[in-house]
Scaffold this active site. Sequence first.
Site, PDB file in Angstrom:
ATOM      1  N   TYR A  54       0.853  -1.184   0.000  1.00 25.01           N
ATOM      2  CA  TYR A  54       0.000   0.000   0.000  1.00 25.01           C
ATOM      3  C   TYR A  54       0.896   1.242   0.000  1.00 25.01           C
ATOM      4  O   TYR A  54       1.512   1.578   1.013  1.00 25.01           O
ATOM      5  CB  TYR A  54      -0.910   0.032   1.227  1.00 25.01           C
ATOM      6  CG  TYR A  54      -2.063  -0.939   1.212  1.00 25.01           C
ATOM      7  CD1 TYR A  54      -2.300  -1.768   0.122  1.00 25.01           C
ATOM      8  CD2 TYR A  54      -2.921  -1.038   2.298  1.00 25.01           C
ATOM      9  CE1 TYR A  54      -3.363  -2.660   0.116  1.00 25.01           C
ATOM     10  CE2 TYR A  54      -3.996  -1.919   2.296  1.00 25.01           C
ATOM     11  CZ  TYR A  54      -4.206  -2.725   1.201  1.00 25.01           C
ATOM     12  OH  TYR A  54      -5.263  -3.601   1.206  1.00 25.01           O
ATOM     13  N   PRO A 210     -16.450  -2.869  -0.500  1.00 29.07           N
ATOM     14  CA  PRO A 210     -17.753  -3.141   0.133  1.00 29.07           C
ATOM     15  C   PRO A 210     -18.927  -2.403  -0.499  1.00 29.07           C
ATOM     16  O   PRO A 210     -20.076  -2.710  -0.178  1.00 29.07           O
ATOM     17  CB  PRO A 210     -17.535  -2.687   1.578  1.00 29.07           C
ATOM     18  CG  PRO A 210     -16.497  -1.619   1.478  1.00 29.07           C
ATOM     19  CD  PRO A 210     -15.575  -2.096   0.396  1.00 29.07           C
ATOM     20  N   GLY A 213     -18.092  -1.541  -7.497  1.00 28.03           N
ATOM     21  CA  GLY A 213     -17.645  -0.479  -8.387  1.00 28.03           C
ATOM     22  C   GLY A 213     -16.189  -0.116  -8.336  1.00 28.03           C
ATOM     23  O   GLY A 213     -15.805   1.007  -8.678  1.00 28.03           O
TER      24      GLY A 213
END
Length: 297
Positions: A54, A210, A213
């Site tokens: 990350y 969650p 898209g």
Amino acid sequence: MTTETASFAARTVLRVGYGALQLERLHNRRDEAVALLRRAVELGVDHVDTAEFYGSGFANDVIRKALRPEDDVLVVTKVGADPHPGGHPPLRLAQRPEQLRTSVEDNLRSLGVDRLAVVNLRRLDTGPGLRPEGDQVVDLDDQLAMMTALRDEGKIGAIGLSSVTLDGLRRALPAGVVCVQNAYSLVSRDDEDLLRLCTAEGIAWVPFFPLGGAFPGLPKATDEPAVHAVAASLGVTPSQVGLAWLLHHAPNVLLIPGTANTAHLEANIAVGGITLDAAALRALDAIESRSNDLPIG
């Protein structure tokens, strides 16, 4: 009212945690990133999800600077990919057992700890994202052997799985699995059988994407008229409704929504206090589920 806490890795945590992926957006504003994470802790967050890849270590660096021992925050990281600065995407797969070990060592170093509480093995067998090829196609049993060895050595405390199939979880159960992270949302419920198995086995279900898209072509919960209608009736946002549905859907769901914005952070954490009545749940449950299994790359 949803239950505010749930069991995870022999602990009790707030059901709404924080996913550190979006901290990368504050890469040139490190102090803001640290302040954002401190605000999350002030709001009660005690479960943070991260990975060395990350922001090519940026998220882990912020976590190391922001969190204090007395905060008692459960930091969950993952292996299966490594940073690849400048790449598209900016990570490279690292599925081989020896790469998993190296990734664990990298996370230990960047987080500044002697032991990682929970490490998710990112398998990439399902859901949107990359697919392994060549020497990155590795048998799950070989990976689990390395993960259990690392646990036996005390480098990790517990093992989780990510982007795993139902069969994969069944094979992994004897190794001891405390959580599963798969792409899952109100509009993409492919893994309902997997969720039911996790519920039965007392395994935390931690959905990523969650609200759906995440990539072009994938459905979004916030595009659904029923979601907007429920949001309007409650005076909350469509995003909050999509997250609240997940908390109502199963008792072992833990959320890790990510953001680089303090107002969004506060809105996400407030989801734990949103009640969806029977009529709202019927309307949301009736939304069609579409496939989330879209390879990217």
